[in-house]
Design a protein around this motif. Structure first.
Motif, short mmCIF file in Angstrom:
data_model
loop_
_atom_site.label_atom_id
_atom_site.label_comp_id
_atom_site.label_asym_id
_atom_site.label_seq_id
_atom_site.Cartn_x
_atom_site.Cartn_y
_atom_site.Cartn_z
N HIS A 1 0.85 -1.33 -0.07
CA HIS A 1 -0.19 -0.06 -0.04
C HIS A 1 0.81 1.03 -0.20
CE1 HIS A 1 -2.70 -3.04 1.22
NE2 HIS A 1 -3.87 -2.20 0.89
N ASP A 2 0.45 2.27 -0.30
CA ASP A 2 0.74 3.61 -0.52
C ASP A 2 1.30 4.46 0.78
OD1 ASP A 2 2.05 5.88 -1.53
OD2 ASP A 2 0.07 6.83 -1.95
N PHE A 3 2.54 4.09 1.24
CA PHE A 3 3.18 4.67 2.64
C PHE A 3 4.44 5.21 2.24
CE2 PHE A 3 0.38 1.41 4.38
CZ PHE A 3 -0.63 2.03 5.48
N ASP A 4 4.63 6.77 2.98
CA ASP A 4 5.79 7.21 2.67
C ASP A 4 6.92 6.89 3.75
OD1 ASP A 4 5.09 8.62 0.50
OD2 ASP A 4 3.62 9.81 1.82
N VAL A 5 6.32 6.31 4.91
CA VAL A 5 7.40 6.07 6.01
C VAL A 5 6.50 5.06 6.95
CG1 VAL A 5 6.85 8.06 7.48
CG2 VAL A 5 9.22 6.76 7.73
N LEU A 6 7.26 4.09 7.56
CA LEU A 6 6.59 3.14 8.74
C LEU A 6 7.16 3.66 10.17
CD1 LEU A 6 6.10 -0.13 6.32
CD2 LEU A 6 4.48 1.70 6.80
N ILE A 7 6.25 3.53 11.18
CA ILE A 7 7.11 3.43 12.59
C ILE A 7 6.47 2.20 13.08
CG2 ILE A 7 6.74 4.49 14.72
CD1 ILE A 7 5.98 7.28 13.26
N ILE A 8 7.47 1.30 13.62
CA ILE A 8 7.32 0.01 14.18
C ILE A 8 7.60 0.07 15.78
CG2 ILE A 8 9.21 -0.87 13.05
CD1 ILE A 8 7.60 -3.74 13.13
N GLY A 9 6.76 -0.32 16.55
CA GLY A 9 7.36 -0.21 17.89
C GLY A 9 6.33 -0.55 18.82
N ARG A 10 6.79 -0.41 20.17
CA ARG A 10 5.97 -0.54 21.32
C ARG A 10 6.59 0.18 22.76
NH1 ARG A 10 5.52 -5.72 24.59
NH2 ARG A 10 5.67 -4.06 26.38
N GLY A 11 5.75 0.28 23.68
CA GLY A 11 6.66 0.98 24.92
C GLY A 11 7.23 -0.25 25.46
N GLY A 12 7.91 0.16 26.60
CA GLY A 12 8.97 -0.42 27.53
C GLY A 12 8.64 -1.63 27.94
N GLY A 13 9.54 -2.45 28.46
CA GLY A 13 8.99 -3.66 29.00
C GLY A 13 10.46 -4.78 29.23
N SER A 14 10.24 -5.82 29.65
CA SER A 14 11.31 -6.79 29.96
C SER A 14 11.79 -7.47 28.58
CB SER A 14 11.02 -7.86 30.93
OG SER A 14 9.99 -8.78 30.30
N ILE A 15 12.96 -8.03 28.75
CA ILE A 15 13.47 -8.50 27.39
C ILE A 15 12.42 -9.78 26.94
CG2 ILE A 15 14.76 -10.45 28.47
CD1 ILE A 15 16.78 -10.26 26.38
N GLU A 16 11.55 -10.47 27.68
CA GLU A 16 10.63 -11.21 27.42
C GLU A 16 9.63 -10.61 26.55
OE1 GLU A 16 13.15 -13.17 30.48
OE2 GLU A 16 11.96 -11.16 30.45
N GLU A 17 9.31 -9.39 27.25
CA GLU A 17 8.19 -8.44 26.52
C GLU A 17 8.45 -8.07 25.19
OE1 GLU A 17 5.81 -7.40 30.64
OE2 GLU A 17 7.55 -6.32 30.01
N LEU A 18 9.59 -7.69 25.18
CA LEU A 18 10.31 -6.98 23.80
C LEU A 18 10.64 -8.03 22.73
CD1 LEU A 18 12.28 -3.91 25.02
CD2 LEU A 18 9.73 -4.05 24.59
N TRP A 19 10.57 -9.50 23.03
CA TRP A 19 11.10 -10.36 22.46
C TRP A 19 10.64 -10.57 20.81
CZ3 TRP A 19 15.56 -12.14 22.63
CH2 TRP A 19 16.21 -13.05 21.81
#
Length: 448
Positions: free
Chosen positions: A194-212
């Motif tokens: 689809h037609d996107f100029d830029v993407l942001i991917i992520g989430r808030g903080g957490g432990s290494i398991e939560e960010l895995w």
């Protein structure tokens, strides 16, 4: 002695197997050991030797148990293991069946993180030449994150405050749990189509398991495949994930990602004001320069004395007309002389004239050729008669006419008396015939 006292090897092995398998102390073993002779079979099973300074034991971790490992075992790695003792009957060898395994001294997730990071870095997924620049003025931004977390609120609030004219589409995903990694990959594939100029991917903080989920290999490779610039914003400023290294730009926080994705409208307004001031200055300067030019034109001779200027231009026009007429006459005369010269030259090279000249030259050459052939024939004829006379002098027949003869013995020319003996047949050739003779006597010439 009774034969019943003797056991077979199979019976003994089965007995030992039952004893090992029924010992409750051997059903749940916890070991710290070093891995050696590691082999990952094509069917998924892992075979290895566990050892310390004093002993070693053969071990196996079946595919059903090792599929959940977050790291890849390696030779020389010290690990913490939970398993049970069993006996492999065909070889009569006891071994350890591993149920759980993790690196000693460092968590399994951290070990897996370091291994994947090293692998992808060697493949070039982190290389600067793969990083795509962010657009200065994006029109459509895709945000891949949880639709209910604090991260999406921070991103949307920041974008709306800084650049409210941009279109923002939230691609909702699961950012934690077993289904989160496939969810992120699916969202990235959707964004690519689809037609996107830029993407942001992520989430808030957490432990290494939560960010895995953002450390999974499938997510990293999906980010690398996307042709749209990607900003990774996972966790807090101190949190680093594999996605941060693969993405085109890493933001310390989701709010920072939004600030990187769009310009600030205050900065744009300030810049716009600067450009407006510069434009007004340039227009003012241009207006003053053109006004000065107009004033100079108004004060020039042409505007003050137009009649005198017109008379002067009329006289100049007459002079130019005369020069043009003289130049035209001269040009016509020159062209005519040139034409006459070309006509004369053409007459000299006219084909009819050339044919006549070449005909005369041909007649002269034919006459010369005929005379040369007659002289050559006379010379060759004289040479021929001369050679005939010389041959006549050397002809043996002419010599024989003067009383000489030639003798042969069986077609061999006789040159010496030594070639014949008494009784030999000899043929004597004379000028008018041949005489067959029989040698009656051979005499040597004593005078010679």
């Amino acid at each position: 002695m009774s034969e019943d006292r003797y056991l077979t090897v199979t019976a003994l092995t089965r007995y030992m197997k039952r004893r090992l398998e029924t010992d409750k102390h051997l059903k749940d073993i916890w070991l710290r050991a070093e891995i050696s002779n590691f082999k990952h079979h094509s069917r998924g099973h892992m075979y290895m030797t566990l050892k310390d300074d004093g002993a070693r034991i053969q071990s196996v971790m079946f595919a059903g148990q090792n599929k959940g490992l977050k790291f890849v075992p390696e030779n020389g790695m010290t690990v913490l293991i939970r398993g049970e003792i069993g006996l492999y009957e065909p070889q009569g060898q006891y071994q350890l069946y591993i149920k759980q395994m993790e690196p000693d001294g460092v968590g399994a997730l951290y070990q897996a993180y370091e291994q994947l990071k090293e692998k992808l870095e060697k493949e070039g997924l982190f290389s600067p030449e793969h990083k795509k620049p962010l657009p200065a003025y994006p029109e459509h931004i895709g945000v891949i994150t949880s639709p209910t977390g604090a991260a999406i609120r921070d991103i949307l609030t920041t974008i709306k405050r800084r650049y409210p004219i941009v279109k923002v589409t939230v691609l909702p995903v699961s950012v934690q749990g077993e289904r989160s990694a496939p969810s992120l990959v699916h969202a990235l594939s959707y964004a690519e189509e689809h037609d996107f100029d830029v993407l942001i991917i992520g989430r808030g903080g957490g432990s290494i398991e939560e960010l895995w989920s953002f450390n999974e290999e499938i997510v990293a490779r999906a980010i690398h495949r996307v042709s749209v610039p990607v900003i990774s914003a996972v966790g807090h400023e101190t949190d680093f994930t594999i996605s941060d290294f693969v993405a085109d730009v890493r933001a310390a926080t989701p709010t920072g990602a939004a600030e990187l994705a769009v310009p600030a409208q205050e900065e744009l307004q300030h810049r716009l004001a600067q450009l407006r001031n510069r434009m007004q200055y340039v227009i003012s300067q241009s207006y003053r320069q053109e006004a000065n030019r107009l004033a100079k034109l108004r004060g020039s001779y042409a505007f003050r004395y137009p009649e005198q200027l017109l008379r002067q231009k009329e006289i100049e026009l007459d002079k130019l007309s005369d020069r043009l007429a003289r130049a035209g006459t001269t040009a016509v005369s020159t062209r005519r002389q040139h034409f006459t010269t070309l006509v004369n030259r053409l007459a000299l090279v006219h084909p009819g004239k050339q044919v006549q000249n070449y005909g005369q030259q041909l007649a002269v050459l034919q006459n010369r050729l005929q005379q040369a052939m007659v002289k050559r024939h006379e010379r060759e004829q004289q040479k021929f008669f001369h050679q005939i006379n010389k041959l006549s002098l050397l002809n043996p027949l002419e010599t024989m006419k003067r009383g000489y003869s030639i003798s042969y013995k069986q077609e061999t020319l006789l040159k010496s008396i030594n070639q014949v003996t008494e009784g030999d047949d000899v043929q004597i050739h004379l000028a008018d015939g041949t005489i067959d003779c029989i040698v009656k006597e051979v005499k040597e010439d004593t005078n010679g």
